[in-house]
Design a protein around this motif. Structure first.
Motif: not given
Length: 382
Positions: A348-376
């Motif tokens: 989750v720290r690898s995400a290339n954006d300015r969101h907090s870790l908390k927001v990144r987790r929530k966005k990953a839970n809401l958006n399949n493409d965003y989650l894919e970009s993290i785990i890939v």
């Protein structure tokens, strides 16, 4: 078909050495599918196996981007049983291999510290809460590895086991006073690193000698850094860092019981902090031993980097991942889920954006493409 599945296997491939603890003829749900489900659901905020399975039911389309899941999902009890039975030592080794593929070759401060998962105890069965000693790469903000113990006092035996799995070449390894042991210092140096260890009264003779020296140091033997001033929440703190590279005077020609000694010692150092809060001033002196001759600025940066394991790992585990509420208590489950959470933090720290870790987790839970970009994420992290 998406090209992401091949890229995503970079994670699972590092865990291919894990053997399935189940009898082969009874395996209905392949181990890679279970690992992918548990990792993705944990990253997205699920906190137990009931929630993890529920997440999988709702996100089957996402999971099938990567693996077949021909028979669907196992029950939450099966998830629990498999994670509890996985070989914990092999799981930790696979994690370390995965992280090493993410690291770059630049010098790093590696902080070692422990944290207790308060609700992982089973006192009726004589099991104390799980205590995890973790290694944290301060510059890249990566969890490098972990070693489990059943008590904080056992950190002394856990730390060398953790160090043996890490790449330490060129690194400065920082540990609090619990780890200021000759065997630990020898391990760090043997594996190509340098140590920076806190010195307290658990080594009374050496602590007394160093404290006496810095109480009235000869001007030609020390080097002082600039005073660092910080103000936060009504607290004003001033810190001055002092180093001494001449340490031969610590060792006498005569040998006596309790004489100060420490292997490969090249520097002693002190942090003098003066804190003003609510009109009251408190002064504290903290002492350190190092096998590297650091200048005051580099010493100050290394000491500050050590705080990162508390602020950026332990705090994240407690506040964002709710680690202190985890109630997994049997088998290797607590240790293995600690590895899964560390994997999730690194990803989750690898995400290339300015969101907090908390927001990144929530966005990953809401958006399949965003989650894919993290785990890939497979490139080296910076």
């Amino acid at each position: 078909m998406s090209t992401a599945p091949q890229a995503s296997r970079a994670i699972l491939d590092h865990f291919s050495a894990l053997s399935d603890p189940r009898q082969s003829w009874r395996v209905v749900y392949p181990l890679p599918e279970i690992l992918l489900l548990v990792l993705c659901a944990t990253l997205c905020g699920m906190e137990d196996f009931v929630e993890i399975r529920l997440w999988g039911e709702e996100r089957m389309d996402f999971l099938r981007r990567f693996l077949a899941f021909e028979r669907g999902l196992p029950s939450h009890d099966t998830l629990n049983d498999v994670i509890n039975a996985l070989d914990a030592d092999l799981f930790k080794a696979c994690f370390t291999a995965w992280v090493e593929a993410l690291r770059d070759n630049d010098p790093e401060v590696i902080a070692i510290d422990g944290k207790t998962s308060r609700r992982s105890h089973a006192r009726g069965k004589g099991r104390e809460p799980l205590h995890i000693v973790s290694a944290w790469a301060s510059r890249q903000r990566l969890v490098l590895g972990q070693e489990a113990t059943d008590a904080k006092s056992n950190e002394i035996t856990a730390i060398p086991l953790l160090l043996e799995r890490l790449e330490l070449t060129g690194a400065i390894v920082t540990i609090d006073a619990m780890g200021t042991q000759t065997a630990i210092a020898e391990t760090i140096v043997r594996r190509g690193g340098d140590y920076l260890l806190a010195l307290k009264a658990n080594r009374p003779a050496l602590h007394e000698e160093v404290a006496r020296f810095f109480a009235d140091p000869p001007a030609d033997m020390i080097e002082r850094g600039k005073t660092i001033v910080e103000s936060d929440h009504g607290r004003l703190e001033q810190r001055r860092h002092t180093v001494c590279h001449e340490v031969d005077w610590l060792w006498s020609d005569r040998r006596y019981t309790g004489e100060p000694h420490f292997p490969h010692l090249a520097m002693i150092a002190m942090v003098e902090s003066c804190t003003e809060r609510a009109g009251k001033i408190e002064t504290e002196w903290r002492y350190y031993l190092s096998s590297a001759k650091l200048d005051p600025g580099t010493f100050a940066a290394a000491v500050r980097a050590h705080w990162g394991i508390e602020n950026r790992l332990h705090w994240v585990l407690d506040v964002i991942f709710h680690d202190d509420l985890a109630r997994l208590r049997t088998g290797f489950g607590p240790q293995n889920m600690a590895v899964v959470k560390h994997m999730a933090i690194n990803l989750v720290r690898s995400a290339n954006d300015r969101h907090s870790l908390k927001v990144r987790r929530k966005k990953a839970n809401l958006n399949n493409d965003y989650l894919e970009s993290i785990i890939v994420q497979t490139q080296k992290l910076t």
